[in-house]
Design an enzyme around this catalytic site. Sequence first.
Site, PDB file in Angstrom:
ATOM      1  N   GLU A   1       4.005   6.374 -25.017  1.00  0.00           N
ATOM      2  CA  GLU A   1       5.595   6.214 -24.467  1.00  0.00           C
ATOM      3  C   GLU A   1       5.415   5.838 -23.004  1.00  0.00           C
ATOM      4  O   GLU A   1       6.389   5.093 -22.589  1.00  0.00           O
ATOM      5  CB  GLU A   1       6.311   7.464 -24.577  1.00  0.00           C
ATOM      6  CG  GLU A   1       7.764   7.606 -24.149  1.00  0.00           C
ATOM      7  CD  GLU A   1       8.524   6.845 -24.715  1.00  0.00           C
ATOM      8  OE1 GLU A   1       8.756   6.914 -26.078  1.00  0.00           O
ATOM      9  OE2 GLU A   1       9.059   5.785 -24.363  1.00  0.00           O
TER      10      GLU A   1
ATOM     11  N   VAL B   1       5.460   1.965 -21.279  1.00  0.00           N
ATOM     12  CA  VAL B   1       6.715   0.990 -20.930  1.00  0.00           C
ATOM     13  C   VAL B   1       7.691   1.622 -20.323  1.00  0.00           C
ATOM     14  O   VAL B   1       8.002   2.791 -20.855  1.00  0.00           O
ATOM     15  CB  VAL B   1       7.149   0.095 -22.193  1.00  0.00           C
ATOM     16  CG1 VAL B   1       8.252  -0.789 -21.902  1.00  0.00           C
ATOM     17  CG2 VAL B   1       5.947  -0.549 -22.800  1.00  0.00           C
TER      18      VAL B   1
ATOM     19  N   GLY C   1       8.103   3.759 -17.636  1.00  0.00           N
ATOM     20  CA  GLY C   1       7.956   4.899 -16.934  1.00  0.00           C
ATOM     21  C   GLY C   1       8.742   5.939 -17.783  1.00  0.00           C
ATOM     22  O   GLY C   1       8.244   6.458 -18.969  1.00  0.00           O
TER      23      GLY C   1
ATOM     24  N   ILE D   1      11.565   6.276 -19.271  1.00  0.00           N
ATOM     25  CA  ILE D   1      12.607   5.942 -20.224  1.00  0.00           C
ATOM     26  C   ILE D   1      12.207   5.826 -21.505  1.00  0.00           C
ATOM     27  O   ILE D   1      10.898   5.410 -21.671  1.00  0.00           O
ATOM     28  CB  ILE D   1      12.972   4.400 -19.949  1.00  0.00           C
ATOM     29  CG1 ILE D   1      13.687   4.298 -18.666  1.00  0.00           C
ATOM     30  CG2 ILE D   1      13.902   4.041 -21.049  1.00  0.00           C
ATOM     31  CD1 ILE D   1      14.010   2.816 -18.114  1.00  0.00           C
TER      32      ILE D   1
ATOM     33  N   GLY E   1       3.122   5.350  -5.047  1.00  0.00           N
ATOM     34  CA  GLY E   1       2.276   5.505  -6.509  1.00  0.00           C
ATOM     35  C   GLY E   1       3.071   4.727  -7.716  1.00  0.00           C
ATOM     36  O   GLY E   1       2.716   5.184  -8.674  1.00  0.00           O
TER      37      GLY E   1
ATOM     38  N   ASP F   1       1.614  -7.197 -15.421  1.00  0.00           N
ATOM     39  CA  ASP F   1       2.003  -5.720 -15.896  1.00  0.00           C
ATOM     40  C   ASP F   1       3.265  -5.894 -16.786  1.00  0.00           C
ATOM     41  O   ASP F   1       3.169  -5.379 -17.913  1.00  0.00           O
ATOM     42  CB  ASP F   1       2.126  -4.762 -14.810  1.00  0.00           C
ATOM     43  CG  ASP F   1       2.712  -3.303 -15.213  1.00  0.00           C
ATOM     44  OD1 ASP F   1       1.931  -2.628 -15.559  1.00  0.00           O
ATOM     45  OD2 ASP F   1       4.104  -3.268 -15.307  1.00  0.00           O
TER      46      ASP F   1
ATOM     47  N   LYS G   1       3.827  -5.151 -20.804  1.00  0.00           N
ATOM     48  CA  LYS G   1       5.033  -4.417 -21.586  1.00  0.00           C
ATOM     49  C   LYS G   1       5.695  -5.118 -22.451  1.00  0.00           C
ATOM     50  O   LYS G   1       6.223  -4.686 -23.481  1.00  0.00           O
ATOM     51  CB  LYS G   1       5.821  -3.857 -20.245  1.00  0.00           C
ATOM     52  CG  LYS G   1       4.970  -2.769 -19.429  1.00  0.00           C
ATOM     53  CD  LYS G   1       5.677  -2.464 -17.982  1.00  0.00           C
ATOM     54  CE  LYS G   1       5.045  -1.294 -17.485  1.00  0.00           C
ATOM     55  NZ  LYS G   1       5.490  -1.366 -15.933  1.00  0.00           N
TER      56      LYS G   1
ATOM     57  N   GLY H   1       5.886   5.884 -11.154  1.00  0.00           N
ATOM     58  CA  GLY H   1       5.819   7.171 -10.351  1.00  0.00           C
ATOM     59  C   GLY H   1       5.474   8.337 -11.170  1.00  0.00           C
ATOM     60  O   GLY H   1       5.279   8.454 -12.391  1.00  0.00           O
TER      61      GLY H   1
HETATM   62  P1  NAP Z   1      -4.685   5.421 -10.259  1.00  0.00           P
HETATM   63  O1  NAP Z   1      -3.849   6.244  -9.318  1.00  0.00           O
HETATM   64  O2  NAP Z   1      -5.445   4.428  -9.879  1.00  0.00           O
HETATM   65  O3  NAP Z   1      -5.554   6.770 -11.108  1.00  0.00           O
HETATM   66  C1  NAP Z   1      -6.665   6.438 -11.862  1.00  0.00           C
HETATM   67  C2  NAP Z   1      -7.350   7.648 -12.123  1.00  0.00           C
HETATM   68  O4  NAP Z   1      -8.472   7.497 -13.147  1.00  0.00           O
HETATM   69  C3  NAP Z   1      -8.128   8.545 -10.872  1.00  0.00           C
HETATM   70  O5  NAP Z   1      -8.310   9.610 -10.968  1.00  0.00           O
HETATM   71  C4  NAP Z   1      -9.617   7.857 -11.089  1.00  0.00           C
HETATM   72  O6  NAP Z   1     -10.576   8.591 -10.472  1.00  0.00           O
HETATM   73  C5  NAP Z   1      -9.665   7.657 -12.621  1.00  0.00           C
HETATM   74  N1  NAP Z   1     -10.576   6.690 -13.080  1.00  0.00           N
HETATM   75  C6  NAP Z   1     -10.502   5.582 -13.035  1.00  0.00           C
HETATM   76  N2  NAP Z   1     -11.552   4.660 -13.571  1.00  0.00           N
HETATM   77  C7  NAP Z   1     -12.417   5.787 -13.871  1.00  0.00           C
HETATM   78  C8  NAP Z   1     -13.498   5.446 -14.490  1.00  0.00           C
HETATM   79  N3  NAP Z   1     -14.255   4.420 -15.016  1.00  0.00           N
HETATM   80  N4  NAP Z   1     -14.121   7.001 -14.807  1.00  0.00           N
HETATM   81  C9  NAP Z   1     -13.602   7.953 -14.421  1.00  0.00           C
HETATM   82  N5  NAP Z   1     -12.541   7.853 -13.909  1.00  0.00           N
HETATM   83  C10 NAP Z   1     -11.823   6.831 -13.519  1.00  0.00           C
HETATM   84  O7  NAP Z   1      -3.870   4.918 -11.607  1.00  0.00           O
HETATM   85  P2  NAP Z   1      -2.494   5.510 -11.869  1.00  0.00           P
HETATM   86  O8  NAP Z   1      -1.378   5.137 -11.295  1.00  0.00           O
HETATM   87  O9  NAP Z   1      -2.395   6.996 -12.266  1.00  0.00           O
HETATM   88  O10 NAP Z   1      -2.065   4.863 -13.414  1.00  0.00           O
HETATM   89  C11 NAP Z   1      -2.942   5.254 -14.495  1.00  0.00           C
HETATM   90  C12 NAP Z   1      -2.473   4.561 -15.716  1.00  0.00           C
HETATM   91  O11 NAP Z   1      -1.334   4.724 -16.083  1.00  0.00           O
HETATM   92  C13 NAP Z   1      -2.705   3.123 -15.783  1.00  0.00           C
HETATM   93  O12 NAP Z   1      -3.198   2.436 -17.072  1.00  0.00           O
HETATM   94  C14 NAP Z   1      -1.413   2.463 -15.319  1.00  0.00           C
HETATM   95  O13 NAP Z   1      -1.178   1.141 -15.732  1.00  0.00           O
HETATM   96  C15 NAP Z   1      -0.496   3.602 -16.134  1.00  0.00           C
HETATM   97  N6  NAP Z   1       0.889   3.542 -15.379  1.00  0.00           N
HETATM   98  C16 NAP Z   1       1.129   3.956 -14.304  1.00  0.00           C
HETATM   99  C17 NAP Z   1       2.327   4.372 -13.693  1.00  0.00           C
HETATM  100  C18 NAP Z   1       2.510   4.349 -12.431  1.00  0.00           C
HETATM  101  O14 NAP Z   1       3.595   4.787 -11.877  1.00  0.00           O
HETATM  102  N7  NAP Z   1       1.483   4.684 -11.395  1.00  0.00           N
HETATM  103  C19 NAP Z   1       3.361   4.264 -14.602  1.00  0.00           C
HETATM  104  C20 NAP Z   1       3.179   3.945 -16.090  1.00  0.00           C
HETATM  105  C21 NAP Z   1       2.200   3.615 -16.331  1.00  0.00           C
HETATM  106  P3  NAP Z   1     -10.523   8.798  -8.917  1.00  0.00           P
HETATM  107  O15 NAP Z   1      -9.487   9.521  -8.718  1.00  0.00           O
HETATM  108  O16 NAP Z   1     -11.685   9.703  -8.874  1.00  0.00           O
HETATM  109  O17 NAP Z   1     -10.817   7.551  -8.264  1.00  0.00           O
HETATM  110  N1  HSE Z   2       2.936  -0.511 -11.845  1.00  0.00           N
HETATM  111  C1  HSE Z   2       3.966  -0.349 -12.832  1.00  0.00           C
HETATM  112  C2  HSE Z   2       5.058  -0.521 -12.393  1.00  0.00           C
HETATM  113  C3  HSE Z   2       3.898   1.144 -13.066  1.00  0.00           C
HETATM  114  O1  HSE Z   2       5.352  -0.724 -10.982  1.00  0.00           O
HETATM  115  O2  HSE Z   2       6.362  -0.676 -13.139  1.00  0.00           O
HETATM  116  C4  HSE Z   2       4.675   1.631 -14.299  1.00  0.00           C
HETATM  117  O3  HSE Z   2       4.252   1.021 -15.436  1.00  0.00           O
END
Ligand code: NAP
Ligand code: HSE
Length: 430
Positions: free
Chosen positions: A129, A132, A134, A136, A187, A201, A205, A302
């Site tokens: 979920e 795509v 966040g 929603i 974030g 990205d 989605k 976020g």
């Molecule tokens: P992030 O802040 O870069 O966090 C990634 C985490 O994964 C960190 O804790 C990192 O460890 C760990 N990590 C990465 N590669 C690793 C590896 N090879 N081995 C072990 N640990 C590893 O990323 P995020 O923003 O949370 O996003 C995570 C996922 O959610 C992504 O697929 C992103 O597309 C998706 N997503 C993000 C958002 C958003 O708003 N940010 C929204 C929807 C979906 P360290 O902390 O030690 O570096």
């Molecule tokens: N980087 C993505 C965005 C995170 O800004 O929409 C949520 O999927």
Amino acid sequence: MQKVKIALLGLGNVGKGVWKILNMNKDEILKRSGYDIEISKILVRDINKERNLEVPKELFTTNFEEIIEDDSIEILVEVMGGVEPAIDYMLQGMRRKKHIVTANKMAIATNAEILFKTSREEGVMFHYEGSVGGGIPIIHGLNDNLVANKIEEVIGIINGTTNYILTKMTHEKISFREALAEAQNKGYAEADPTSDVEAFDAVYKLCILSSLAFDTVVNVNSIYREGITNIKPIDIEYAREFGYVIKLLGIIKEVNGELELRVHPTMIPAEHPLANVNDSFNAIFLKGNAVGDLMLYGRGAGELPTGSAVVGDIVSILRNKDKFAYHTYLENDQYREVRDMEKVQCEYYIRITVKDKPGVLGEISSIFGENNVSILSVIQKGKREEQVSLVFITHSTVEQNINNSINMISALEDSEKIENVIRIENLATN
Ligand code: NAP
Ligand code: HSE
């Protein structure tokens, strides 16, 4: 009360959101899922990193073996991002009968077949979920609540970072760079923000949405992609003058049996609801043949909004833990033709820098005429220096006509630069 052990793969933005929600809403989640959820391991790259979160040190590991070999861990929550090793870890987890929750749209859009096939073969649940929109609930929405419909069209703002940047550039006139830095601090952005600003990205989605909405297999490379890096403050200003707002839209339309799949900056009427979706908010507007028009709106990125979707998936798994849950995505082998971009039909904004000489406007207008492009309005701005800016808004035409015109205009001696071409979608506002 039963206990269930889960592991987090990653403790970045989304992982922290999951941790916080499981702690702050512990009682509600316990009541609603029937389970006391224990995070028993957290995989990270760097155990010593400062995380501004009180997490017992002994939960951290950098060794995936400690998690995969632990049969008491029933759910893996993959929030680390990227393709590898994320996919390998998810597949290993499935083969050890662990259910999977992920927010990783890149992994799903590029490797859906193996992920869904393996989850089906192993009889484990695979939920995504958070991938795509966040917070929603669009994936469950399409998979469950809207299954009665034939979906006719989906138009969405599906990237929070670019929407944040465009909002800040439009309303606060801050620079692209500054706005991106703010989105990163909050974030919203991917680890490599190129994925956001160049629209990869949003393409991932759109790939997931089109597969779900149109029961089809979509090759992610067949989706047209254009990011926001060429949008200049002057384009935003011209858009305002013409009554439009620029948004990065993901568009899925069915036209004569073909699917139009495209992500690009788009001018839309300032009074359309999508024009007023600002900051990191996302909105997905769809038409179903039973439900009619529907718009889902919420925080698209976020830690807490995405954490909300991820924790929701964990609870869904707990509620169905002993049953096999069926997911439609890629459970079929229907391929649909993707419509050639040259056949796409819309209106266009075209900004050209030309030499300030008599006859230039006439030459350019003739080229548009030769290519069946009819001009709705034109603005010329300049200070009687050597160059001036010409801005054209066209009537609706096919993209091929625009491409042919642009090629001919570029070859003119007096045309200095085609600065920008932006599609206009005159979405109905009532
Ligand atoms: P992030 O802040 O870069 O966090 C990634 C985490 O994964 C960190 O804790 C990192 O460890 C760990 N990590 C990465 N590669 C690793 C590896 N090879 N081995 C072990 N640990 C590893 O990323 P995020 O923003 O949370 O996003 C995570 C996922 O959610 C992504 O697929 C992103 O597309 C998706 N997503 C993000 C958002 C958003 O708003 N940010 C929204 C929807 C979906 P360290 O902390 O030690 O570096
Ligand atoms: N980087 C993505 C965005 C995170 O800004 O929409 C949520 O999927």
